[in-house]
Design a protein around this motif. Structure first.
Motif, mmCIF file in Angstrom:
data_model
loop_
_atom_site.group_PDB
_atom_site.id
_atom_site.type_symbol
_atom_site.label_atom_id
_atom_site.label_comp_id
_atom_site.label_asym_id
_atom_site.label_seq_id
_atom_site.Cartn_x
_atom_site.Cartn_y
_atom_site.Cartn_z
ATOM 1 N N VAL A 81 -28.446 -6.580 -91.866
ATOM 2 C CA VAL A 81 -28.384 -6.860 -90.423
ATOM 3 C C VAL A 81 -29.549 -7.745 -90.005
ATOM 4 O O VAL A 81 -29.378 -8.726 -89.273
ATOM 5 N N LEU A 82 -30.740 -7.435 -90.508
ATOM 6 C CA LEU A 82 -31.919 -8.225 -90.132
ATOM 7 C C LEU A 82 -31.774 -9.676 -90.589
ATOM 8 O O LEU A 82 -32.098 -10.600 -89.856
ATOM 9 N N LEU A 83 -31.278 -9.843 -91.802
ATOM 10 C CA LEU A 83 -31.122 -11.206 -92.319
ATOM 11 C C LEU A 83 -30.055 -11.970 -91.548
ATOM 12 O O LEU A 83 -30.260 -13.126 -91.167
ATOM 13 N N ARG A 128 -31.004 1.286 -96.278
ATOM 14 C CA ARG A 128 -31.916 0.148 -96.448
ATOM 15 C C ARG A 128 -31.140 -1.146 -96.570
ATOM 16 O O ARG A 128 -31.465 -2.152 -95.979
ATOM 17 N N PHE A 162 -30.450 -16.306 -85.099
ATOM 18 C CA PHE A 162 -31.523 -16.730 -84.208
ATOM 19 C C PHE A 162 -32.086 -18.090 -84.603
ATOM 20 O O PHE A 162 -32.578 -18.833 -83.760
ATOM 21 N N LEU A 163 -32.043 -18.379 -85.901
ATOM 22 C CA LEU A 163 -32.610 -19.651 -86.345
ATOM 23 C C LEU A 163 -31.620 -20.799 -86.248
ATOM 24 O O LEU A 163 -32.012 -21.960 -86.183
ATOM 25 N N LEU A 166 -29.778 -2.184 -93.325
ATOM 26 C CA LEU A 166 -30.871 -2.654 -92.473
ATOM 27 C C LEU A 166 -31.247 -4.100 -92.807
ATOM 28 O O LEU A 166 -31.319 -4.962 -91.932
ATOM 29 N N TYR A 167 -31.459 -4.364 -94.086
ATOM 30 C CA TYR A 167 -31.855 -5.725 -94.481
ATOM 31 C C TYR A 167 -30.740 -6.729 -94.210
ATOM 32 O O TYR A 167 -30.998 -7.861 -93.803
ATOM 33 N N GLY A 227 -29.071 -11.410 -88.535
ATOM 34 C CA GLY A 227 -29.634 -11.691 -87.209
ATOM 35 C C GLY A 227 -30.592 -12.868 -87.256
ATOM 36 O O GLY A 227 -30.569 -13.735 -86.386
ATOM 37 N N SER A 228 -31.422 -12.922 -88.296
ATOM 38 C CA SER A 228 -32.370 -14.028 -88.421
ATOM 39 C C SER A 228 -31.640 -15.359 -88.489
ATOM 40 O O SER A 228 -32.038 -16.334 -87.859
#
Lengths: 386, 294
Positions: free
Chosen positions: A18-20, A12, A26-27, A15-16, A22-23
């Motif tokens: 990597v997602l953060l 978990r 992207f931003l 996962l978080y 990545g965000s």
């Protein structure tokens, strides 16, 4: 059991993370655009880059004054006055000996210029000084004379987004209001045209049984395979023959003639509406046109919204079309106008360029937030039904 | 045909008449005309003159044509798989049971909404050799960044990088497909002792294969026609024409040099390439695509 639990927690966490991360990636470009749009020009070119637009203040002649930062001075220097050029300069102390500035001239010969030392700057790497210019020019003094040297430590700063960049960018783009007007006209006409023509055609392809319908529909699907460049030249020649080059007409007339993709999307949706509905209406003596208008269109509002939204986006973003057909700056769309502005002012006024880019992007983003559901559903629909 | 059938035929054709006119005026006639132009010397201002295969012959001996084709393939070969994998990866992560999924989805989707002209501007600024923030960030990691836009080795990687930024659309398509995969499949796989990898490769991938295929085909068509960003960022093609893409060169021939015949010939070659690659992609993936309805 315990090990498994830890494993899941770690998973978990990864996962978080990597997602953060990545965000953020992207931003970042969007954040950088907005940040640059709000900065004064000298801060766009500062290294290391700053994210937050500041306004700097210096104490000059006992008055706190808003200033722009110039170059940093990191070694002991003098402010000198060159009477020949009638200008002040900042030079390292090592270059001044006995009231003379020693330097190489253009041909490489050593040159000794008599100068007057005005001010001593005890700057060093640990105690840097900086040249500052007034934010607004002081009237009554010559432009080249409007600067001072102050210790960096004595500068104060305040967060100050330059909202005026947006106004200035609009002014710099000259025809911005016209660009906006043209874009909105085109968006309006193409949305109307697409929604009506493709829903009519989709109705004909789905709700009426006629001989050869499926074969004709296959032809319609096949046209989606043809890349735009294949038809680009003859269509251009056709509009040229009509004398429409340089007007907005080539950019909206086509939308009144049902593009295959939209027809396809709407047809898929129309097919999901039960037949009994239209059959009942037919028995009551309703004409097909009325069934289309009073039963199908209201029932298919979500699908029509998707088509309208995509068309709006397409027209707003379209670059190649306007590039080909529009010749006069006053007829440009926002997308083309922005590109034109960049090609004219290339590579310097990044704050204006980013402000203008923000203005072109923002309406789309706002539109997205208001229509998020339609949007996401529409995109999923194109993928799943395709 | 009965009277009723005639009537329906009439009404049907009346309803699709906007499409019929559009098809004749904006597809059929232009397609035929462009085949004809491709065998002509045509500059718009005077009548087309038949020159036979000259345009095609010129094209195949034109070094710039080959360069643009090479650049386009280079871009496609890197950008397409990268975008497919990255968007699938994001979609799979977002499909886990996570908090704030709509927020993450919006964040990843947002860049794909940015108008192409604006995104070209943003990246021109980010990749700027002197003040660009990308090289500054790389510098923090101890990497000396290249001069992205001025070094011919780095112009195409720049555009590939940008294309990854815009994967939001295909990500949303994947996500919708992932959410349609029946839960029971995973549950029974877990009972059978399948690992996460096995579940991914033996359930997820096959179940969403039609969507992967859709994104692949759309990706091929889009990548081979890439125009706006390279045109805006590199104008005539960038350093040593390293960012001169097929569609850009085609545009230049048509509207800068008024070589309409040559441009039309290029367009048909592009059509054949796209058609061929789509056909190959369909052939090679057909066996692996699972359609629930069949």
């Amino acid at each position: 059991m315990k090990e498994r639990y830890y494993g899941r927690t770690v998973a978990r966490f990864v996962l978080y993370t990597v997602l953060l991360a990545g965000s953020l990636v992207f931003l970042l470009p969007l954040a950088w655009m907005i940040s640059t749009a709000l900065k004064p020009i000298e801060q766009t070119m500062s290294m290391p880059p700053t994210w937050i637009p500041y306004r700097y203040f210096a104490e000059i002649d006992g008055r706190r004054m808003p200033v722009k930062k110039g170059e940093t001075i990191t070694e002991p220097s003098y402010v000198i006055y060159d009477s020949l050029l009638a200008r002040r300069f900042v030079v390292p102390q090592s270059q001044v000996r006995e009231g003379k500035l020693i330097r190489h001239d253009i041909s490489g010969e050593i040159e000794e210029i008599p100068v007057r030392i005005l001010e001593e700057i005890p700057a060093s790497a640990q105690n840097p000084w900086v040249r500052v210019f007034p934010e607004k020019r002081i009237s009554g003094r010559e432009a080249k004379d409007q600067w001072w040297v102050v210790p960096v430590a004595r500068l104060t700063r305040k967060v100050a987004p330059r909202w005026e960049n947006f106004i200035n960018a609009i002014r710099a783009m000259k025809y911005f209001p016209l660009y906006l007007k043209n874009t909105l006209i085109l968006c309006f006409l193409t949305v109307i045209g697409t929604v009506f023509s493709s829903s009519l055609a989709a109705y004909g392809f789905s709700r009426i049984q006629w001989r050869g319908r499926n074969k004709v529909f296959l032809v319609a699907l096949a046209t989606m395979m043809i890349p735009f460049p294949v038809v680009m030249v003859p269509i251009y020649c056709m509009f040229r023959w009509l004398g429409w080059i340089g007007t907005l007409r080539p950019l909206w007339v086509g939308s009144f003639f049902a593009g295959a993709f939209n027809v396809f999307l709407l047809r898929q949706f129309f097919m999901t509406i039960p037949k009994d509905l239209s059959d009942a209406a037919r028995i009551d003596g309703c004409s097909e046109l009325r069934i289309y208008w009073q039963i199908m269109l209201p029932l298919c509002r979500p699908a029509l919204m998707v088509v309208a939204l995509f068309q709006f986006m397409f027209t707003w973003n379209d670059f190649l079309g306007p590039l080909i057909y529009l010749t006069d700056q006053k007829t440009f769309t926002l997308a083309l106008g922005l590109q034109f502005f960049q090609s004219q002012h290339g590579g310097t006024e990044w704050h204006y360029l980013m402000a203008a880019s923000t203005l072109v992007t923002l309406p789309i983003i706002v539109l997205f937030f208001f229509t998020q559901k339609t949007f996401i559903e529409g995109i999923s629909m194109t993928g799943l039904k395709g | 045909m009965t009277r009723r059938e005639w009537r329906n035929l009439g009404i049907g054709l009346a309803f699709i008449s906007p499409w019929i006119i559009g098809f004749l005026a904006f597809t059929l006639y232009p397609a035929l005309a462009s085949i004809y132009y491709s065998f002509c010397d045509y500059d718009v201002f005077s009548r087309p003159v038949w020159v036979g295969l000259l345009n095609y012959r010129d094209m195949f001996t034109d070094k710039v044509f080959w360069k643009s084709l090479y650049n386009t393939f280079y871009y496609t070969i890197f950008s397409l798989p990268l975008c497919l994998v990255v968007s699938l990866l994001i979609a799979v992560m977002l499909n886990q049971q996570i908090k704030a999924r709509p927020v993450f989805r919006t964040v990843y989707f947002l860049p794909s909404l940015v108008p192409m002209v604006a995104s070209a501007m943003i990246w021109l600024w980010i990749l700027n050799g002197k003040y660009g923030i990308l090289n500054y960030l790389l510098g923090l990691l101890g990497i000396q960044g290249p001069d992205w836009l001025a070094d011919e080795k780095w112009t195409k990687p720049s555009l590939i990088l940008m294309s990854v930024w815009g994967v939001g659309g295909s990500m949303v398509i994947y996500l919708a497909a992932l959410q349609d995969v029946p839960r029971e499949l995973y549950e029974s796989a877990v009972i059978d002792g399948a690992s996460a990898w096995q579940k991914f490769f033996h359930i997820t991938i096959p179940m969403i294969s039609p969507v992967i295929y859709f994104n692949l085909i759309m990706g091929i068509i889009g990548a081979l026609q890439v125009f706006a960003q390279p045109y805006i960022m590199f104008g005539g093609g960038g350093p040593n024409r390293s960012a001169l893409f097929y569609a850009v060169y085609l545009y230049q021939n048509a509207f800068d040099y008024y070589e309409m015949g040559f441009a039309s010939a290029m367009a048909w070659v592009l059509f054949i390439i796209i058609f061929f690659l789509t056909w190959v992609a369909t052939k090679t993936t057909r066996r692996h695509i699972y359609y629930a309805g069949e």
